[in-house]
Design a protein around this motif. Structure first.
Motif, mmCIF file in Angstrom:
data_model
loop_
_atom_site.group_PDB
_atom_site.id
_atom_site.type_symbol
_atom_site.label_atom_id
_atom_site.label_comp_id
_atom_site.label_asym_id
_atom_site.label_seq_id
_atom_site.Cartn_x
_atom_site.Cartn_y
_atom_site.Cartn_z
ATOM 1 N N LEU A 147 0.828 -1.208 0.000
ATOM 2 C CA LEU A 147 0.000 0.000 0.000
ATOM 3 C C LEU A 147 0.863 1.260 0.000
ATOM 4 C CD1 LEU A 147 -2.810 -1.039 2.500
ATOM 5 C CD2 LEU A 147 -3.005 -0.776 0.017
ATOM 6 N N ARG A 148 1.944 1.255 0.762
ATOM 7 C CA ARG A 148 2.830 2.433 0.775
ATOM 8 C C ARG A 148 3.485 2.627 -0.595
ATOM 9 N NH1 ARG A 148 5.262 1.688 6.884
ATOM 10 N NH2 ARG A 148 3.629 2.906 7.903
ATOM 11 N N TRP A 149 3.865 1.528 -1.248
ATOM 12 C CA TRP A 149 4.443 1.623 -2.589
ATOM 13 C C TRP A 149 3.421 2.217 -3.549
ATOM 14 C CZ3 TRP A 149 3.204 -0.195 -7.378
ATOM 15 C CH2 TRP A 149 4.182 -0.050 -8.373
ATOM 16 N N LEU A 150 2.188 1.717 -3.462
ATOM 17 C CA LEU A 150 1.128 2.258 -4.312
ATOM 18 C C LEU A 150 0.930 3.751 -4.074
ATOM 19 C CD1 LEU A 150 -1.517 -0.592 -4.112
ATOM 20 C CD2 LEU A 150 -0.280 0.151 -6.162
ATOM 21 N N ALA A 151 0.953 4.163 -2.815
ATOM 22 C CA ALA A 151 0.778 5.584 -2.492
ATOM 23 C C ALA A 151 1.909 6.415 -3.090
ATOM 24 C CB ALA A 151 0.702 5.772 -0.978
ATOM 25 N N ARG A 152 3.144 5.911 -2.985
ATOM 26 C CA ARG A 152 4.291 6.651 -3.528
ATOM 27 C C ARG A 152 4.234 6.754 -5.051
ATOM 28 N NH1 ARG A 152 7.080 3.337 -0.013
ATOM 29 N NH2 ARG A 152 7.901 2.125 -1.756
ATOM 30 N N ASN A 153 3.639 5.757 -5.684
ATOM 31 C CA ASN A 153 3.636 5.685 -7.138
ATOM 32 C C ASN A 153 2.253 5.933 -7.750
ATOM 33 O OD1 ASN A 153 6.488 4.682 -7.871
ATOM 34 N ND2 ASN A 153 5.877 3.421 -6.146
ATOM 35 N N GLU A 154 1.344 6.439 -6.953
ATOM 36 C CA GLU A 154 -0.042 6.604 -7.379
ATOM 37 C C GLU A 154 -0.171 7.439 -8.654
ATOM 38 O OE1 GLU A 154 -4.364 7.648 -5.415
ATOM 39 O OE2 GLU A 154 -2.560 8.290 -4.361
ATOM 40 N N ALA A 155 0.522 8.548 -8.720
ATOM 41 C CA ALA A 155 0.388 9.435 -9.883
ATOM 42 C C ALA A 155 0.844 8.740 -11.164
ATOM 43 C CB ALA A 155 1.180 10.717 -9.661
ATOM 44 N N SER A 156 1.983 8.071 -11.111
ATOM 45 C CA SER A 156 2.471 7.416 -12.335
ATOM 46 C C SER A 156 1.603 6.219 -12.708
ATOM 47 C CB SER A 156 3.940 7.002 -12.181
ATOM 48 O OG SER A 156 4.100 6.098 -11.121
ATOM 49 N N ILE A 157 1.057 5.519 -11.721
ATOM 50 C CA ILE A 157 0.155 4.405 -12.011
ATOM 51 C C ILE A 157 -1.111 4.923 -12.687
ATOM 52 C CG2 ILE A 157 -1.325 2.629 -10.981
ATOM 53 C CD1 ILE A 157 0.912 2.354 -8.795
ATOM 54 N N LYS A 158 -1.685 5.978 -12.124
ATOM 55 C CA LYS A 158 -2.893 6.552 -12.720
ATOM 56 C C LYS A 158 -2.619 7.069 -14.126
ATOM 57 C CE LYS A 158 -5.500 7.722 -8.595
ATOM 58 N NZ LYS A 158 -6.058 8.804 -7.756
ATOM 59 N N ALA A 159 -1.473 7.662 -14.329
ATOM 60 C CA ALA A 159 -1.131 8.171 -15.653
ATOM 61 C C ALA A 159 -1.005 7.023 -16.652
ATOM 62 C CB ALA A 159 0.179 8.966 -15.591
ATOM 63 N N LYS A 160 -0.394 5.949 -16.222
ATOM 64 C CA LYS A 160 -0.219 4.789 -17.119
ATOM 65 C C LYS A 160 -1.556 4.138 -17.418
ATOM 66 C CE LYS A 160 2.226 1.574 -19.178
ATOM 67 N NZ LYS A 160 2.874 1.814 -20.443
ATOM 68 N N VAL A 161 -2.376 3.940 -16.424
ATOM 69 C CA VAL A 161 -3.691 3.320 -16.619
ATOM 70 C C VAL A 161 -4.549 4.209 -17.496
ATOM 71 C CG1 VAL A 161 -5.815 2.592 -15.460
ATOM 72 C CG2 VAL A 161 -3.596 1.948 -14.517
ATOM 73 N N GLY A 162 -4.536 5.491 -17.240
ATOM 74 C CA GLY A 162 -5.301 6.430 -18.055
ATOM 75 C C GLY A 162 -4.833 6.437 -19.487
ATOM 76 N N HIS A 163 -3.544 6.315 -19.677
ATOM 77 C CA HIS A 163 -2.971 6.303 -21.027
ATOM 78 C C HIS A 163 -3.411 5.056 -21.796
ATOM 79 C CE1 HIS A 163 -0.129 6.860 -24.287
ATOM 80 N NE2 HIS A 163 0.339 5.649 -24.069
ATOM 81 N N GLU A 164 -3.399 3.897 -21.134
ATOM 82 C CA GLU A 164 -3.784 2.660 -21.800
ATOM 83 C C GLU A 164 -5.275 2.600 -22.070
ATOM 84 O OE1 GLU A 164 -2.277 -0.565 -19.472
ATOM 85 O OE2 GLU A 164 -0.204 -0.113 -19.982
ATOM 86 N N ALA A 165 -6.072 3.240 -21.212
ATOM 87 C CA ALA A 165 -7.525 3.210 -21.378
ATOM 88 C C ALA A 165 -7.972 4.078 -22.548
ATOM 89 C CB ALA A 165 -8.215 3.659 -20.085
#
Length: 70
Positions: A51-69
């Protein structure tokens, strides 16, 4: 109900602290094996780390998911 990542982290951290307080007593009284206590604490610590890793990387994860969608 949506629970924020921050609140999930707080809850898992709270649970780990509770286990740190309770499990040694249960082991001492013979109500829980030490190996079981250690395993359960390790698994919950892994959840917290994830969960802490996800929190630290939340912006880049959302950007990647948004990009693929798109």
């Amino acid at each position: 109900m949506k629970i924020s990542l921050e609140r999930q982290i707080e809850e898992v951290a709270r649970e780990l602290a509770l286990r740190a307080a309770v499990y040694p007593r249960l082991v001492a009284k013979g109500e829980m094996r030490s190996a079981v206590a250690d395993d359960q604490v390790a698994r919950m610590a892994a959840v917290l780390a994830t969960l802490r890793w996800l929190a630290r990387n939340e912006a880049s994860i959302k950007a990647k998911v948004g990009h693929e969608a798109a």
